[in-house]
Design an enzyme around this catalytic site. Sequence first.
Site, mmCIF file in Angstrom:
data_model
loop_
_atom_site.group_PDB
_atom_site.id
_atom_site.type_symbol
_atom_site.label_atom_id
_atom_site.label_comp_id
_atom_site.label_asym_id
_atom_site.label_seq_id
_atom_site.Cartn_x
_atom_site.Cartn_y
_atom_site.Cartn_z
ATOM 1 N N GLU A 180 0.830 -1.205 0.000
ATOM 2 C CA GLU A 180 0.000 0.000 0.000
ATOM 3 C C GLU A 180 0.863 1.253 0.000
ATOM 4 O O GLU A 180 2.058 1.177 0.249
ATOM 5 C CB GLU A 180 -0.932 -0.025 1.211
ATOM 6 C CG GLU A 180 -0.197 -0.140 2.532
ATOM 7 C CD GLU A 180 -1.131 -0.531 3.681
ATOM 8 O OE1 GLU A 180 -1.965 -1.426 3.504
ATOM 9 O OE2 GLU A 180 -0.989 0.069 4.757
ATOM 10 N N TYR A 218 -5.165 2.597 8.201
ATOM 11 C CA TYR A 218 -4.522 1.447 7.563
ATOM 12 C C TYR A 218 -4.167 0.314 8.509
ATOM 13 O O TYR A 218 -3.538 -0.652 8.121
ATOM 14 C CB TYR A 218 -3.256 1.869 6.805
ATOM 15 C CG TYR A 218 -2.362 2.820 7.591
ATOM 16 C CD1 TYR A 218 -1.641 2.362 8.687
ATOM 17 C CD2 TYR A 218 -2.262 4.152 7.226
ATOM 18 C CE1 TYR A 218 -0.838 3.223 9.407
ATOM 19 C CE2 TYR A 218 -1.459 5.025 7.955
ATOM 20 C CZ TYR A 218 -0.751 4.549 9.043
ATOM 21 O OH TYR A 218 0.035 5.407 9.766
ATOM 22 N N CYS A 272 29.567 36.410 12.018
ATOM 23 C CA CYS A 272 29.601 37.831 12.359
ATOM 24 C C CYS A 272 29.546 37.912 13.883
ATOM 25 O O CYS A 272 28.578 37.459 14.485
ATOM 26 C CB CYS A 272 28.396 38.558 11.758
ATOM 27 S SG CYS A 272 28.119 40.180 12.495
ATOM 28 N N LYS A 280 10.993 3.191 0.195
ATOM 29 C CA LYS A 280 10.803 4.618 -0.084
ATOM 30 C C LYS A 280 11.149 4.984 -1.520
ATOM 31 O O LYS A 280 11.934 4.300 -2.182
ATOM 32 C CB LYS A 280 11.696 5.422 0.847
ATOM 33 C CG LYS A 280 11.339 5.244 2.296
ATOM 34 C CD LYS A 280 10.860 6.543 2.857
ATOM 35 C CE LYS A 280 11.234 6.653 4.308
ATOM 36 N NZ LYS A 280 11.276 7.992 4.789
ATOM 37 N N CYS A 306 24.178 43.692 15.069
ATOM 38 C CA CYS A 306 23.932 43.322 13.671
ATOM 39 C C CYS A 306 22.425 43.136 13.461
ATOM 40 O O CYS A 306 21.804 42.296 14.096
ATOM 41 C CB CYS A 306 24.682 42.032 13.344
ATOM 42 S SG CYS A 306 24.406 41.475 11.662
ATOM 43 N N LYS A 352 2.668 4.602 1.182
ATOM 44 C CA LYS A 352 3.113 5.151 2.468
ATOM 45 C C LYS A 352 2.742 6.629 2.462
ATOM 46 O O LYS A 352 3.364 7.452 1.786
ATOM 47 C CB LYS A 352 4.619 4.974 2.648
ATOM 48 C CG LYS A 352 5.098 5.493 3.997
ATOM 49 C CD LYS A 352 6.507 5.006 4.289
ATOM 50 C CE LYS A 352 6.976 5.410 5.674
ATOM 51 N NZ LYS A 352 6.882 6.826 5.962
ATOM 52 N N CYS A 401 26.419 44.312 8.636
ATOM 53 C CA CYS A 401 26.883 45.345 9.570
ATOM 54 C C CYS A 401 28.369 45.663 9.395
ATOM 55 O O CYS A 401 28.916 46.470 10.152
ATOM 56 C CB CYS A 401 26.591 44.941 10.996
ATOM 57 S SG CYS A 401 27.625 43.583 11.566
ATOM 58 N N ASP A 409 2.293 10.389 3.540
ATOM 59 C CA ASP A 409 3.201 11.277 4.246
ATOM 60 C C ASP A 409 2.399 12.337 4.995
ATOM 61 O O ASP A 409 2.181 13.439 4.514
ATOM 62 C CB ASP A 409 4.147 11.929 3.235
ATOM 63 C CG ASP A 409 5.402 12.428 3.908
ATOM 64 O OD1 ASP A 409 5.589 12.151 5.107
ATOM 65 O OD2 ASP A 409 6.195 13.102 3.228
ATOM 66 N N CYS A 416 30.961 41.160 7.584
ATOM 67 C CA CYS A 416 29.530 40.853 7.587
ATOM 68 C C CYS A 416 28.847 41.731 6.536
ATOM 69 O O CYS A 416 29.008 42.949 6.551
ATOM 70 C CB CYS A 416 28.930 41.119 8.962
ATOM 71 S SG CYS A 416 27.138 41.019 8.960
HETATM 72 S S1 IVH Z 1 1.927 0.723 8.978
HETATM 73 C C1 IVH Z 1 3.704 -1.125 12.695
HETATM 74 N N1 IVH Z 1 1.037 1.733 6.770
HETATM 75 O O1 IVH Z 1 4.786 5.709 8.231
HETATM 76 C C2 IVH Z 1 3.384 -0.618 11.356
HETATM 77 N N2 IVH Z 1 2.333 3.122 8.200
HETATM 78 O O2 IVH Z 1 7.702 5.530 8.978
HETATM 79 C C3 IVH Z 1 2.558 0.568 11.471
HETATM 80 N N3 IVH Z 1 2.599 5.395 7.383
HETATM 81 O O3 IVH Z 1 4.580 6.570 11.543
HETATM 82 C C4 IVH Z 1 2.674 1.459 10.354
HETATM 83 N N4 IVH Z 1 1.428 5.164 5.556
HETATM 84 O O4 IVH Z 1 2.495 6.922 10.285
HETATM 85 C C5 IVH Z 1 1.757 1.953 7.887
HETATM 86 N N5 IVH Z 1 0.139 2.525 4.802
HETATM 87 C C6 IVH Z 1 0.850 2.739 5.915
HETATM 88 C C7 IVH Z 1 1.433 3.983 6.194
HETATM 89 C C8 IVH Z 1 2.178 4.131 7.349
HETATM 90 C C9 IVH Z 1 2.147 5.995 6.292
HETATM 91 C C10 IVH Z 1 3.463 6.077 8.374
HETATM 92 C C11 IVH Z 1 3.134 5.791 9.797
HETATM 93 C C12 IVH Z 1 4.456 5.668 10.492
HETATM 94 C C13 IVH Z 1 5.434 5.959 9.445
HETATM 95 C C14 IVH Z 1 6.627 5.049 9.631
#
Ligand code: IVH
Length: 680
Positions: free
Chosen positions: A121, A235, A432, A323, A438, A123, A419, A125, A416
Amino acid sequence: MTDQGTLGFESARAEAERLREELHHHAHSYYVEARPEISDTEYDRLFKRLLELENNHPELCSLDSPTQRVGAEPQSKFKTVAHTAPMLSLDSTQDVDELRRFDDRIRKALGEGHEPTYVIEPKLDGASIELVYEDGVLTRAVTRGNGREGEQVTDNIRTISSVPLRLRTEDRVAPELLSVRGEVIMYISEFQAFNARLVEAGGQPYASPRNSAAGSVRQLDSHVTASRKLDLLVYDILAIEGSGFKSDTDGIEAIRHWGFKVPDRIQRGRTVEDILEYHAGFAADREGLDYEIDGIVIKLDDLSARSAIGVTSHHPRWALAFKFKPRQEVTRIDKIEVNVGRTGVITPVAVLDPVVVGGVTVSRASLHNREELRRKDLREGDTVRIQRAGDVIPQVVEVIAHEKDRARPFEMPTECPVCSTPVQEEGPRIKCPNRFGCSAQLQGRIIHLASRSALDIEGLGEETAALLVTEGLVSSLAELFDISPEQLVEYEGFAEKSAASLVEAIQSKKAPDLPQFLIALGIPEVGTAVARDLSGYFGSIAAILGATAEELEQIDGIGPKMSEVITAFLEDERNRSAIDAILARGVEPVASVPADRGFPSAGTAVFTGALPIPRTSAEAAWRAVGGRTAISVSAKTDFVVVGENAGSKREKAERLEVVILNFREFVAKVVSMGGEVDVP
Ligand code: IVH
């Protein structure tokens, strides 16, 4: 009794319950499924009717009513609470070989004849959050914090429309206890619009959708959170009372049934090749998405295999984040400038031909110091590759092309640029030294004081700070608290309203949290964690200002080097008078967590001057009644016993308003506590 009132109430109760059901259903169709079944007007009509009933019968109000998403009273701080189960992190990599090793380890753990199935799935952010439902009702939302405990931000999470206030039970009953984990995100389009509004109002933009999502979740006034369009995707199940799920897939299906929004494109795969294909597909689509993802997550589907494989204290061994490479773009260095920061460090900065990297326009990148400049041989006019590290801070990676007659290498200034004070060298950096004269340093200190981790003053960003300093409106941090709206309206960019709101924003920070105040002062080495520890240990700004290096070292994590840097800063007369000037403006930092000094109730005594008995005997007498002794006076000293010719310690005690006892009074105190002193 079956009088009119009861009947009226009963029917109102039934109608309110029906309206809530309907409104929950339509909110789910709209915000989770994106398939509205009724018009906005019709939704509003139902909503207003429910409000009316609840207003007429306040006892009908319940926390899971759709009317309760917004409206909580602002808080002064968040409560720290423990998670239902640890919120672990994820092990992560960008390297295909490591992904293969992960798969090998899983296969080995499963043993001959067992093939893994992975859930794959995106990740997301954003900001990680725990949601707890008791008997189907949302009772708690907690930030990740340190993984074991976090801040309770329930009021804020309730404002997110896609979060079910109560679980849907059409397809599945609600467990007695359910704790799920998800990610709060801000859509990129919303982030850009929101940042534009912030900048327009003179404020500092957020660096990324993740920062702004996290910042929004931690607002003390939930109305502010409500004004930011956030979403929450779930998730994972952190804890559940009696489930019987065999796989992650089962869990996700249940999460869907209960009405949560889940990430798009959750898939299953069996091999590294499946994972690579998914990764490449998402990487290719990444730029077209309206939300930030920084990679994909691979999890073993089978829950009993997961338990067998286990977790470390930091991450599960059955999951991996794979990643994406940082986003890179190509652009040109138009110019190299130098920037003078709040501590006087002079940094070369590349002024770039503006380029959008992952939704954020990048037009400047720090080049750190002259060594870095030389090593990468960066010059004006060069075409360079840039990236956002951790997808936030822009960096110049390398030169990829340059003109034939290239500009000469950039020389760092000997004075600097602001100043004109001759610079000093400090390793690879130049500085500086004109700390208090400054204007660039003052400007940097103002920006720092107003920044989110410090006093968080809305509307006081770079531009405003520059104006305040160059127009001579402030010549010290303390003077920020003297600015009036009348002064501001004289300048372009300030209308009556914005001038008033900036002054109000500044004045509203006169009772800051002690840790944030400490950060605002820009004390070297004092970041979030140290500030929190100092506040927790000493409990007041006076105590911190009076602390000796030795006392600072009582705190875990503060060693002799750090304590020296801190005391040197606090003992510097000019720093001290700058701090005193702020306090004299009526700024009163509050330690929300009471001081935990671990001292017994008898208190800490300091002895000074010539006493009728040896000092060691007096100290022993005090310790014998459960007291503590110290060699120097600070605000956490309970009393000072003064003998003849007492000098600086007596003065310090007077200054800090610590109780002063003479020897006779001390003896009386010990005796009253059941002790004795051997008086000659
Ligand atoms: S699973 C124990 N699934 O990534 C496993 N985490 O770097 C629990 N995150 O702090 C995490 N998308 O907030 C999982 N599909 C996803 C995610 C996810 C984002 C974040 C999560 C965690 C961070 C870890």
